[in-house]
Write a protein that holds these residues in place. Sequence first.
Motif, PDB file in Angstrom:
ATOM      1  N   SER A   1       0.835  -1.205   0.000  1.00 56.11           N
ATOM      2  CA  SER A   1       0.000   0.000   0.000  1.00 56.11           C
ATOM      3  C   SER A   1       0.872   1.257   0.000  1.00 56.11           C
ATOM      4  CB  SER A   1      -0.950  -0.010   1.202  1.00 56.11           C
ATOM      5  OG  SER A   1      -0.226   0.085   2.405  1.00 56.11           O
ATOM      6  N   TRP A   2       2.029   1.231   0.663  1.00 55.86           N
ATOM      7  CA  TRP A   2       2.967   2.359   0.606  1.00 55.86           C
ATOM      8  C   TRP A   2       3.446   2.564  -0.835  1.00 55.86           C
ATOM      9  CZ3 TRP A   2       4.808   5.711   4.375  1.00 55.86           C
ATOM     10  CH2 TRP A   2       4.456   5.440   5.681  1.00 55.86           C
ATOM     11  N   TYR A   3       3.786   1.475  -1.499  1.00 54.66           N
ATOM     12  CA  TYR A   3       4.242   1.572  -2.896  1.00 54.66           C
ATOM     13  C   TYR A   3       3.122   2.095  -3.806  1.00 54.66           C
ATOM     14  CZ  TYR A   3       8.625  -0.907  -1.999  1.00 54.66           C
ATOM     15  OH  TYR A   3       9.857  -1.259  -1.546  1.00 54.66           O
ATOM     16  N   ALA A   4       1.906   1.625  -3.591  1.00 48.81           N
ATOM     17  CA  ALA A   4       0.778   2.098  -4.406  1.00 48.81           C
ATOM     18  C   ALA A   4       0.540   3.593  -4.189  1.00 48.81           C
ATOM     19  CB  ALA A   4      -0.480   1.299  -4.067  1.00 48.81           C
ATOM     20  N   ALA A   5       0.632   4.035  -2.950  1.00 52.26           N
ATOM     21  CA  ALA A   5       0.467   5.462  -2.663  1.00 52.26           C
ATOM     22  C   ALA A   5       1.590   6.278  -3.309  1.00 52.26           C
ATOM     23  CB  ALA A   5       0.444   5.700  -1.155  1.00 52.26           C
ATOM     24  N   ALA A   6       2.807   5.744  -3.297  1.00 52.91           N
ATOM     25  CA  ALA A   6       3.923   6.432  -3.950  1.00 52.91           C
ATOM     26  C   ALA A   6       3.698   6.521  -5.455  1.00 52.91           C
ATOM     27  CB  ALA A   6       5.236   5.709  -3.651  1.00 52.91           C
ATOM     28  N   LEU A   7       3.172   5.465  -6.051  1.00 58.34           N
ATOM     29  CA  LEU A   7       2.895   5.466  -7.482  1.00 58.34           C
ATOM     30  C   LEU A   7       1.815   6.486  -7.838  1.00 58.34           C
ATOM     31  CD1 LEU A   7       3.340   4.155 -10.286  1.00 58.34           C
ATOM     32  CD2 LEU A   7       1.476   2.603  -9.684  1.00 58.34           C
ATOM     33  N   ILE A   8       0.749   6.536  -7.064  1.00 59.68           N
ATOM     34  CA  ILE A   8      -0.335   7.494  -7.326  1.00 59.68           C
ATOM     35  C   ILE A   8       0.164   8.923  -7.172  1.00 59.68           C
ATOM     36  CG2 ILE A   8      -2.556   8.336  -6.443  1.00 59.68           C
ATOM     37  CD1 ILE A   8      -3.200   5.367  -5.813  1.00 59.68           C
ATOM     38  N   SER A   9       0.970   9.171  -6.155  1.00 60.39           N
ATOM     39  CA  SER A   9       1.515  10.518  -5.948  1.00 60.39           C
ATOM     40  C   SER A   9       2.456  10.914  -7.076  1.00 60.39           C
ATOM     41  CB  SER A   9       2.251  10.591  -4.612  1.00 60.39           C
ATOM     42  OG  SER A   9       1.374  10.356  -3.553  1.00 60.39           O
ATOM     43  N   THR A  10       3.257   9.977  -7.545  1.00 62.67           N
ATOM     44  CA  THR A  10       4.172  10.258  -8.651  1.00 62.67           C
ATOM     45  C   THR A  10       3.402  10.566  -9.930  1.00 62.67           C
ATOM     46  OG1 THR A  10       5.828   8.805  -7.673  1.00 62.67           O
ATOM     47  CG2 THR A  10       6.098   9.343 -10.001  1.00 62.67           C
ATOM     48  N   VAL A  11       2.356   9.802 -10.198  1.00 65.92           N
ATOM     49  CA  VAL A  11       1.538  10.051 -11.384  1.00 65.92           C
ATOM     50  C   VAL A  11       0.871  11.426 -11.299  1.00 65.92           C
ATOM     51  CG1 VAL A  11      -0.549   9.294 -12.604  1.00 65.92           C
ATOM     52  CG2 VAL A  11       1.193   7.630 -11.970  1.00 65.92           C
ATOM     53  N   ALA A  12       0.409  11.803 -10.112  1.00 68.19           N
ATOM     54  CA  ALA A  12      -0.209  13.125  -9.946  1.00 68.19           C
ATOM     55  C   ALA A  12       0.802  14.245 -10.206  1.00 68.19           C
ATOM     56  CB  ALA A  12      -0.802  13.255  -8.546  1.00 68.19           C
ATOM     57  N   ALA A  13       2.024  14.087  -9.706  1.00 70.05           N
ATOM     58  CA  ALA A  13       3.058  15.110  -9.920  1.00 70.05           C
ATOM     59  C   ALA A  13       3.430  15.206 -11.399  1.00 70.05           C
ATOM     60  CB  ALA A  13       4.293  14.798  -9.087  1.00 70.05           C
ATOM     61  N   ILE A  14       3.569  14.075 -12.062  1.00 69.80           N
ATOM     62  CA  ILE A  14       3.930  14.079 -13.486  1.00 69.80           C
ATOM     63  C   ILE A  14       2.791  14.659 -14.325  1.00 69.80           C
ATOM     64  CG2 ILE A  14       4.399  12.561 -15.460  1.00 69.80           C
ATOM     65  CD1 ILE A  14       6.011  10.801 -13.521  1.00 69.80           C
ATOM     66  N   ALA A  15       1.558  14.320 -13.988  1.00 69.83           N
ATOM     67  CA  ALA A  15       0.411  14.851 -14.734  1.00 69.83           C
ATOM     68  C   ALA A  15       0.312  16.365 -14.572  1.00 69.83           C
ATOM     69  CB  ALA A  15      -0.875  14.181 -14.270  1.00 69.83           C
ATOM     70  N   ALA A  16       0.481  16.863 -13.363  1.00 69.93           N
ATOM     71  CA  ALA A  16       0.410  18.316 -13.145  1.00 69.93           C
ATOM     72  C   ALA A  16       1.538  19.025 -13.895  1.00 69.93           C
ATOM     73  CB  ALA A  16       0.484  18.633 -11.649  1.00 69.93           C
ATOM     74  N   GLY A  17       2.739  18.479 -13.849  1.00 66.21           N
ATOM     75  CA  GLY A  17       3.853  19.078 -14.587  1.00 66.21           C
ATOM     76  C   GLY A  17       3.637  19.040 -16.086  1.00 66.21           C
ATOM     77  N   GLY A  18       3.096  17.933 -16.585  1.00 67.34           N
ATOM     78  CA  GLY A  18       2.821  17.824 -18.014  1.00 67.34           C
ATOM     79  C   GLY A  18       1.766  18.801 -18.484  1.00 67.34           C
ATOM     80  N   ILE A  19       0.714  18.949 -17.699  1.00 67.10           N
ATOM     81  CA  ILE A  19      -0.339  19.902 -18.054  1.00 67.10           C
ATOM     82  C   ILE A  19       0.202  21.323 -18.046  1.00 67.10           C
ATOM     83  CG2 ILE A  19      -2.514  20.911 -17.236  1.00 67.10           C
ATOM     84  CD1 ILE A  19      -3.293  18.032 -16.378  1.00 67.10           C
TER      85      ILE A  19
END
Length: 165
Positions: free
Chosen positions: A133-151
């Motif tokens: 669950s820690w790894y899944a939360a890290a993955l979701i947070s990373t995707v959110a950061a990359i998506a915001a930067g990409g937008i």
Amino acid sequence: MDEIWALGARYCVRQDAHAFLLLWALFLVLAGISVELHLRGKRFLSAFLLLLAVCTGALGLGTFYACYSSAPYSMGLGAYGSSARHLTAWMCISGDAFGAALTWVIITVSSSAAVRFMHGAVTSGASAAIRASWYAAALISTVAAIAAGGIFLFGLSWCMSERLF
């Protein structure tokens, strides 16, 4: 000419004060947490937050410089000594300063959370389900950061592109 540039600086501070205050507060929070983590011996997390604090300061200064450079043109006075491409870039960078600041807050919080989740997953002696669950939360947070930067980068490049309108 000095009066025009001083007027431009006041124009930028008044126009984007809320964005600069947000970035200043984020800088202080990141630097303070970085110092606290450094004193506790967590060097990697401290260095990461210090890097984010430096990038926050650079974003604030870059936004102010872009607004300051394009302010005379925005006030109808003409931009002396700058090309049209530079003027367009400066206006795109400073055009939505509060939106850029909010996007940077999202990127900063998401990436900080991702690093903390990953650190917790690696260093905790918990069961495999909890670490997953820690790894899944890290993955979701990373995707959110990359998506915001990409937008953000897409919007900036769209503003700077040569299009029909």
